[in-house]
Design an enzyme around this catalytic site. Structure first.
Site, PDB file in Angstrom:
ATOM      1  N   GLY A  92      40.586  28.813  36.879  1.00  0.00           N
ATOM      2  CA  GLY A  92      40.280  28.452  38.260  1.00  0.00           C
ATOM      3  C   GLY A  92      38.895  27.869  38.405  1.00  0.00           C
ATOM      4  NE  ARG A  93      34.802  32.129  37.805  1.00  0.00           N
ATOM      5  CZ  ARG A  93      33.847  32.987  38.041  1.00  0.00           C
ATOM      6  NH1 ARG A  93      32.731  32.592  38.601  1.00  0.00           N
ATOM      7  NH2 ARG A  93      33.999  34.244  37.708  1.00  0.00           N
ATOM      8  CE  LYS A 113      33.318  32.976  34.004  1.00  0.00           C
ATOM      9  NZ  LYS A 113      33.386  34.256  33.292  1.00  0.00           N
ATOM     10  CG  ASP A 252      43.765  37.686  33.959  1.00  0.00           C
ATOM     11  OD1 ASP A 252      44.278  38.803  34.203  1.00  0.00           O
ATOM     12  OD2 ASP A 252      42.738  37.288  34.528  1.00  0.00           O
ATOM     13  CG  ASP A 262      37.320  35.617  31.250  1.00  0.00           C
ATOM     14  OD1 ASP A 262      36.796  34.669  30.632  1.00  0.00           O
ATOM     15  OD2 ASP A 262      38.326  35.466  31.971  1.00  0.00           O
TER      16      ASP A 262
HETATM   17  P1  AMP Z   1      38.207  36.901  36.475  1.00  0.00           P
HETATM   18  O1  AMP Z   1      38.410  38.202  37.188  1.00  0.00           O
HETATM   19  O2  AMP Z   1      36.802  36.344  36.597  1.00  0.00           O
HETATM   20  O3  AMP Z   1      38.665  36.942  35.056  1.00  0.00           O
HETATM   21  O4  AMP Z   1      39.082  35.814  37.249  1.00  0.00           O
HETATM   22  C1  AMP Z   1      40.435  35.992  37.557  1.00  0.00           C
HETATM   23  C2  AMP Z   1      41.029  34.685  38.025  1.00  0.00           C
HETATM   24  O5  AMP Z   1      40.346  34.201  39.175  1.00  0.00           O
HETATM   25  C3  AMP Z   1      40.947  33.553  37.011  1.00  0.00           C
HETATM   26  O6  AMP Z   1      42.111  32.783  37.131  1.00  0.00           O
HETATM   27  C4  AMP Z   1      39.736  32.780  37.453  1.00  0.00           C
HETATM   28  O7  AMP Z   1      39.780  31.442  37.031  1.00  0.00           O
HETATM   29  C5  AMP Z   1      39.829  32.904  38.946  1.00  0.00           C
HETATM   30  N1  AMP Z   1      38.507  32.798  39.598  1.00  0.00           N
HETATM   31  C6  AMP Z   1      37.493  33.687  39.587  1.00  0.00           C
HETATM   32  N2  AMP Z   1      36.456  33.234  40.302  1.00  0.00           N
HETATM   33  C7  AMP Z   1      36.804  32.024  40.777  1.00  0.00           C
HETATM   34  C8  AMP Z   1      36.167  31.056  41.603  1.00  0.00           C
HETATM   35  N3  AMP Z   1      34.935  31.236  42.075  1.00  0.00           N
HETATM   36  N4  AMP Z   1      36.853  29.939  41.902  1.00  0.00           N
HETATM   37  C9  AMP Z   1      38.093  29.732  41.439  1.00  0.00           C
HETATM   38  N5  AMP Z   1      38.753  30.601  40.661  1.00  0.00           N
HETATM   39  C10 AMP Z   1      38.127  31.738  40.347  1.00  0.00           C
HETATM   40 MG    MG Z   2      39.234  36.017  33.651  1.00  0.00          MG
END
Ligand code: AMP
Ligand code: MG
Length: 488
Positions: A92-93, A113, A252, A262
């Site tokens: 997502g980012r 990232k 994930d 992550d």
């Molecule tokens: P994480 O908990 O950081 O591993 O993220 C879980 C999901 O949320 C993943 O698919 C990330 O890409 C998405 N994600 C987290 N933060 C953001 C953000 N600021 N914008 C878009 N997607 C995000």
């Molecule tokens: Mg993640």
């Protein structure tokens, strides 16, 4: 003079069919600047130390341009988050720029990232803030220096573009490196869509490139699953032995290569607290420190399930049933080494009893083990520096007498034992308060000196660095108020 212009791109992931990713472009940020970089990680790409300062490379790692040969993509994946299946996650980012093949023939995927929105951003802004980027950068490189499998961090590029979280912050991008960023969730997404072909395709891709020793087998899939389980067991043994808590062990965030992946609300133990929950948002304590090995086991069953289209249920469960023993063995071996004891035998009782004492007395885990390196095993030795860590001195004395007797019986020499122990018990870890000081200085004063100092210090975590004695101390009182959560 290798510079970014000499990089050779291979882009294995982008050769997969479209089903696995979306071709994307990063969203540019204004006036990017280099915050910090890791010379060791630069080396992985075969780049010179000054190469990172080239404006073209900084622009590239800000997402403002692409180099010839790069094919930016955002990967699709799904995953179990806090026990619940979420069918659509994905980068997502994060944006994978391409895969660099270095002179040694190693492939390193280069990923940004915080590079802006992608088709998988859902409600998010696609950005990362400086604060969380500093934490990820420092911890990735610190974990590597501790000998723990992990994705790497090449650098942080910052921009004054505002990013809104609880407060207004500024944007940053971490450039991450890994052989592959494929996750358990990269398989799950196709299992839940009832698409067998992509599961097989991805498994073949991962096996050929990252488990080549299995590629020749007539039925490589059960062995592949088995190897992932073993690598994950090894990773959990590392985490538990060093006192690392990941914080968001969703499927994930589980690497198919057994890497730490992550970095979000992670934390290292200060006082030994088995139930430590580093993620402020994890109110149920699902990802508490002592739960991690079991959570990993649960996550592996989710991977096994996603691979069932490639094997029978019985075969899949057989492939992973060694995990608990593999974890237990690896963990006890690491702990025995940290206590200067031979693996196996009845020494694990000494280790477990020590951990219980540490928990009861809330003793700092890292400091205890480092002082234990200087333990004097002669009869009547008081071991005052170690003893002083305990409120219950009598309990410590009783344990110390048993430990001393065991060492004497083994015929170990204190000096050589101490040396061996100092190579497995770090003096410096990335404590939350150390990261916090570096972050405040960077965010409030644009002073990146402390980030760089911490980075340098943590690349040699086992070496006594007398000028940095304060960095090995227990956290100050204010550190208790630090809260880290998923919002980053
Ligand atoms: P994480 O908990 O950081 O591993 O993220 C879980 C999901 O949320 C993943 O698919 C990330 O890409 C998405 N994600 C987290 N933060 C953001 C953000 N600021 N914008 C878009 N997607 C995000
Ligand atoms: Mg993640």
């Amino acid at each position: 003079m290798p510079s970014h212009r000499d990089l050779t791109f291979d882009n294995g992931f982008a050769t997969l069919p479209d089903a696995f990713y979306s071709r994307v472009q990063a969203t540019p940020v204004p006036d990017p600047y280099l915050v910090c970089h890791s010379p060791d990680a630069l080396d992985l790409l075969g780049l010179d130390a000054d190469a990172i300062r080239h404006p073209e490379l900084i622009e590239t790692l800000a997402g403002n341009r692409v180099l010839p040969g790069m094919e930016p993509v955002a990967a699709l994946y799904a995953g179990h988050q806090f026990g619940h299946y979420v069918p659509q996650l994905g980068d997502g980012r994060a944006i994978l720029l391409g895969e660099v093949r270095n002179a040694a023939g190693e492939g390193w995927e280069v990923q940004l990232k915080g590079a802006g929105r992608t088709p998988y951003s859902r409600g998010g802004d696609g950005r990362a803030v400086l604060r969380s980027s500093i934490r990820e950068f420092l911890c990735s490189e610190a974990m590597h220096a501790l000998g723990i499998p992990t994705t790497r961090a090449l650098c942080i590029v910052g921009s004054d573009r505002p990013v809104y979280r609880e407060d207004e912050e500024t944007a940053a991008l971490v450039t991450r490196l890994a052989p592959s960023f494929v996750r358990f969730g990269s398989f799950e997404v196709f299992y839940y869509r009832n698409q067998v072909e992509p599961i097989k395709h991805l498994a073949d891709y991962v096996i050929v490139r990252y488990y080549p020793e299995l590629a020749g087998l007539s039925d490589p899939y059960p062995e592949f699953l088995h190897h992932v389980a073993l690598r994950t067991a090894n990773l959990m043994a590392h985490w538990q032995a060093v006192g690392f808590s990941h914080g968001v062990m969703n499927t994930d965030n589980m690497s198919i290569l057994g890497l730490t992946l992550d970095y979000g609300p992670f934390g290292f133990l200060d006082a030994f607290d088995p139930g430590y929950v580093c993620n402020h948002s994890d109110t149920g304590g699902r990802y508490a420190f002592d739960q991690q090995p079991d959570v990993a086991a649960w996550n592996i069953t989710k991977l096994a399930q996603a691979l069932v289209p490639l094997m029978s249920v019985e075969t899949a469960s057989q492939a992973i049933n060694e995990y608990p023993q593999a974890f237990g063995k690896a963990y006890l071996e690491r702990m025995a080494a940290k206590f200067g004891l031979p693996p196996g035998g009845d020494t694990s009782g000494l280790v477990m009893d020590a951990l219980q004492l540490l928990a009861q007395n809330r003793v700092d885990y890292t400091i205890f083990l480092r002082r234990l390196c200087d333990f004097d095993s002669t009869i009547d030795a008081s071991n005052t520096p170690l003893r002083d860590l305990f409120l219950d001195r009598a309990a410590f004395d009783a344990w110390a007498a048993r430990y001393a007797a065991a060492l004497r019986q083994l015929g170990f020499n204190d000096t050589t034992r101490g040396q061996a122990m100092r190579a497995v018990n770090p003096k410096y870890i990335l404590r939350n308060h150390l990261a916090e000081i570096a972050i405040r200085r960077a965010a409030d004063e644009r002073d990146y000196g402390e980030v760089n100092r911490l980075h340098t210090l943590l690349t040699r975590p086992f070496d006594t660095q007398p000028e940095y004695e304060a960095y090995a101390a227990e956290p100050p009182d204010w550190a208790r108020k630090i809260e880290v959560s998923c919002s980053s």
